[in-house]
Each structure stands twice: as C-alpha cells, then as structure tokens.
Design an enzyme around this catalytic site. Structure first.
Site, PDB file in Angstrom:
ATOM      1  N   PRO A 162       4.033 -11.151  -6.140  1.00  0.00           N
ATOM      2  CA  PRO A 162       2.552 -11.387  -6.520  1.00  0.00           C
ATOM      3  C   PRO A 162       2.096  -9.994  -6.336  1.00  0.00           C
ATOM      4  O   PRO A 162       2.289  -9.289  -5.147  1.00  0.00           O
ATOM      5  CB  PRO A 162       1.366 -12.692  -5.429  1.00  0.00           C
ATOM      6  CG  PRO A 162       2.672 -12.305  -3.912  1.00  0.00           C
ATOM      7  CD  PRO A 162       4.057 -11.544  -4.552  1.00  0.00           C
ATOM      8  N   MET A 163       2.031  -9.443  -7.657  1.00  0.00           N
ATOM      9  CA  MET A 163       0.518  -8.454  -8.205  1.00  0.00           C
ATOM     10  C   MET A 163      -0.650  -8.565  -8.488  1.00  0.00           C
ATOM     11  O   MET A 163      -0.763  -8.845  -9.438  1.00  0.00           O
ATOM     12  CB  MET A 163       1.544  -6.904  -8.756  1.00  0.00           C
ATOM     13  CG  MET A 163       2.849  -6.899  -7.312  1.00  0.00           C
ATOM     14  SD  MET A 163       3.633  -5.528  -8.386  1.00  0.00           S
ATOM     15  CE  MET A 163       2.966  -4.213  -8.118  1.00  0.00           C
TER      16      MET A 163
ATOM     17  N   CYS B  92      -1.962  -7.830   1.787  1.00  0.00           N
ATOM     18  CA  CYS B  92      -2.979  -6.420   0.469  1.00  0.00           C
ATOM     19  C   CYS B  92      -3.511  -5.780   0.766  1.00  0.00           C
ATOM     20  O   CYS B  92      -3.956  -5.720   1.774  1.00  0.00           O
ATOM     21  CB  CYS B  92      -3.725  -7.482  -0.128  1.00  0.00           C
ATOM     22  SG  CYS B  92      -4.340  -6.168  -1.725  1.00  0.00           S
TER      23      CYS B  92
ATOM     24  N   LYS C 169       2.832 -13.833   3.579  1.00  0.00           N
ATOM     25  CA  LYS C 169       3.554 -12.498   3.310  1.00  0.00           C
ATOM     26  C   LYS C 169       2.620 -11.598   3.828  1.00  0.00           C
ATOM     27  O   LYS C 169       1.590 -11.685   4.037  1.00  0.00           O
ATOM     28  CB  LYS C 169       3.658 -12.208   2.019  1.00  0.00           C
ATOM     29  CG  LYS C 169       4.175 -10.733   1.657  1.00  0.00           C
ATOM     30  CD  LYS C 169       4.370 -10.067  -0.312  1.00  0.00           C
ATOM     31  CE  LYS C 169       4.626  -9.315  -0.421  1.00  0.00           C
ATOM     32  NZ  LYS C 169       3.887  -8.477  -1.367  1.00  0.00           N
TER      33      LYS C 169
ATOM     34  N   HIS D 153       6.589  -6.950   3.058  1.00  0.00           N
ATOM     35  CA  HIS D 153       6.817  -5.884   2.613  1.00  0.00           C
ATOM     36  C   HIS D 153       7.240  -4.977   3.492  1.00  0.00           C
ATOM     37  O   HIS D 153       6.441  -5.209   4.053  1.00  0.00           O
ATOM     38  CB  HIS D 153       5.353  -5.352   1.510  1.00  0.00           C
ATOM     39  CG  HIS D 153       5.902  -4.714   0.840  1.00  0.00           C
ATOM     40  ND1 HIS D 153       6.190  -3.876  -0.437  1.00  0.00           N
ATOM     41  CD2 HIS D 153       5.459  -3.017   1.671  1.00  0.00           C
ATOM     42  CE1 HIS D 153       5.274  -3.017  -0.688  1.00  0.00           C
ATOM     43  NE2 HIS D 153       5.685  -2.201   0.640  1.00  0.00           N
TER      44      HIS D 153
END
Length: 338
Positions: free
Chosen positions: A9-10, A100, A141, A170
């Site tokens: 997802p970006m 994020c 995430k 990440h």
C-alpha cells in the site's frame, strides 16, 4: 501461496488504476489498498468504494488478484467498528497500518507513531480481531520502530499476541523514512520472535533483491512497493524465474500501452486538473529504470491540460522518436501533428 509477491500500500501512488495495471501485467498474488483513515466515527460506504473500488467486484482487480483493505487510526473501538463493516461488505481480510511515516498522519496519532505504544497496538488488534468473523484474517504492517529499534520485537509480539495472522515489516524506522539501506537482517529477528508469518518489505527493486531479502530474512512472502512502480514487470519476472523459466523485464515498447491505459483510467476517476500530475508522478518513478520515461517526462512536464497530455501520450511519432533517440518534437509540433 508460497513465495507470494504482495503489492504494497502506498498512499497517493498505488491507487486502483495502478493496481489494475500492475496486476494485469502479472506476478502479483495480493494487493493491500491505500489506507482508509478512521477517526472518531463510522466510515461512509461511499468512502470505502472510492478508495477500494475493487470492493464492488468481489474485492479483486480485473486480473482476479485479491485486494485487502487497510485501516489507519488509533481508536480501538472505531477501528473495530469499521473493520466489522468491511467484513459485512465481504472483505477477504482487514489490514491495519502501523507503518505510515507521513508527518501529517503521525501528528494525528496514526501510522508509525503508534510503534512507541506496544500496548495500544495490542488493544487495536485485539479489538479488531474480536469484531470480525474468525474466517477473516486480521493482518498488520509495521516498521522497525519510530526512531530506533528498541521496541521492535515488543511491537511485533504485541501484534501477534493480539491476534494478527500475519505481519508485514518495512525494514526501517519511521525516522529513516526511505533512506537506504533497509535493514533486512532485522526481518529475520522479527520472524524468529513471533509465531505468525512475517512478510519482508523494503528496497526490493530487482530479481536479485528479491532473492537476497528472502535469503537474509528467511521470509517466504515479500511485499514490494516502489520497486514495482518503477519496474512494472518485476513481479512477473520473479514468478517466471520461480517457475524455472528465464524472467525478462518489460521493454519500453511493451510498457507504453499500459501507460496509456493507466492515464485513461485516471481521467475517469479524478478531475482533469489533477490527472496530468498523476501521470507525471508515475513517469517519474519509471524514469528510474527506463531512460525513455525520462525523455517522455521532459516533453510533458509542463503540460497541465489533461486532454493535450493524452494526445501527447498517444502520439506514435513522438513516442517512436523518443525510443530511437531522435530529436524530440517541440510542443507546437506535437499539437499540430494530431
């Protein structure tokens, strides 16, 4: 699926048109949507449909690739309430964003800032897990931390202990942003500390990177974001290589129709004043791998008219000249050549 490639997802980049294009090119086994922000109330179904239009088509892209919706927020009760709504709408899973790095998101207590609060991570995942049917996985995430890795393993354990079925990591902190290198060795430490699958993420831009991150991390699944945006054929190359065949990148000639299709879809979704910027954004990423994309970007960079940009993209004369390295046409020549 073993060795699955997941499209990351970006926010503001990997939207429905790009998910459609990348999954039709092939090699992607699953997508995670841009985040759906949850504040202090129920989501409007229209908002969900706008961000994840695949929800109208069994939560799959046109290529049949599942899209998992992602929620972002910090209130366990409202996240749970809206996760239940996603389940009612048929979502195949619910993903939670704790990675994020955007300043605006973090300032409003969302995304990676929550990595300073393992207890809050636990409360959120536990509430969402309790509010959704057992058959619907709850995933998360995260990054390695906010400013350092002192709470990395504690955060991962909090997510797993609360009921997360899978954790994508990440391999950088929030403060590191996207500054190289990603710390792939930490992925192995996270994987060894929890009893649920860990998805490796960060700095995968080539077949060699994919193979190396799997070797270093021990993870079977890899999430790729910027690498797939810049090299749309990367996932297909990975898949064919895994199947024992020679993997090959898309040529610029092969990519051009996809670029035109993407821009057509963008114009259907957004106001014309925003469409050119969205196209230039992708060209900027493609320029990292395709010199022709940089040449095309140089031609269209000052174009703000959506219709004229579409004409320019569709000009075979201009595109062929770029491919051959011939002198580029001036804007007035391009318009006159219509």
């Amino acid at each position: 699926m073993k060795h699955a490639v997941i499209l990351a997802p970006m926010e503001g980049l990997v939207d429905a048109p790009l998910r459609d294009i990348l999954t039709r090119i092939g090699g992607i086994d699953r997508c995670v949507s841009e985040f759906i922000r949850v504040t202090d109330g129920p989501l409007n179904t229209g908002t969900i449909r706008r961000i994840v239009p695949e929800s109208l088509h069994d939560w799959k892209t046109a290529a049949g690739v599942p899209v998992h919706p992602q929620l972002l927020g910090s209130d366990p009760d409202w996240l749970a309430h809206n996760a239940a709504l996603l389940a009612e709408l048929g979502a195949p899973a619910v993903d939670l964003n704790f990675g994020c790095p955007a300043k605006t998101v973090n300032r409003h207590r969302g995304g990676a800032t929550l990595l300073r609060e393992p207890d809050t991570l636990y409360q959120i995942v536990a509430a969402v897990r309790a509010a959704t049917p057992a058959a619907i996985p709850v995933t998360a995430k995260m990054r390695l931390g906010y400013s350092d890795t002192s709470l990395t393993l504690e955060c991962a354990s909090a997510l797993a202990d609360a009921g997360a079925a899978e954790i994508a990591v990440h391999a950088r902190t929030k403060v590191e942003g996207y500054k190289p290198p990603a710390h792939w060795e930490w992925l192995a430490r996270v994987r060894e500390s929890v009893a649920v699958p860990v998805v490796a993420n960060g700095d995968v831009t080539s077949l060699d990177d994919y193979q190396e991150i799997r070797r270093v991390s021990g993870c079977e699944q890899v999430m790729i974001g910027r690498g797939l945006v810049a090299r749309p054929g990367l996932a297909h190359c990975i898949r064919t290589t895994e199947q024992g065949m020679a993997g090959a990148d898309l040529s610029w000639t092969e990519l051009q129709p996809w670029l035109l299709d993407f821009y057509r879809q963008v114009r259907e979704r957004v106001a014309d004043r925003h469409a050119p910027g969205r196209c230039k954004q992708w060209l900027g990423f493609l320029a990292q791998h395709y010199p022709q994309a940089q040449a095309l970007f140089d031609v269209v960079r000052r174009q703000t008219c959506a219709e004229e940009l579409q004409v320019m993209l569709a000009q075979d004369r201009q595109l062929l000249a770029i491919q051959r390295g011939e002198p580029r046409l001036q804007l007035n020549e391009i318009v006159e050549a219509r």
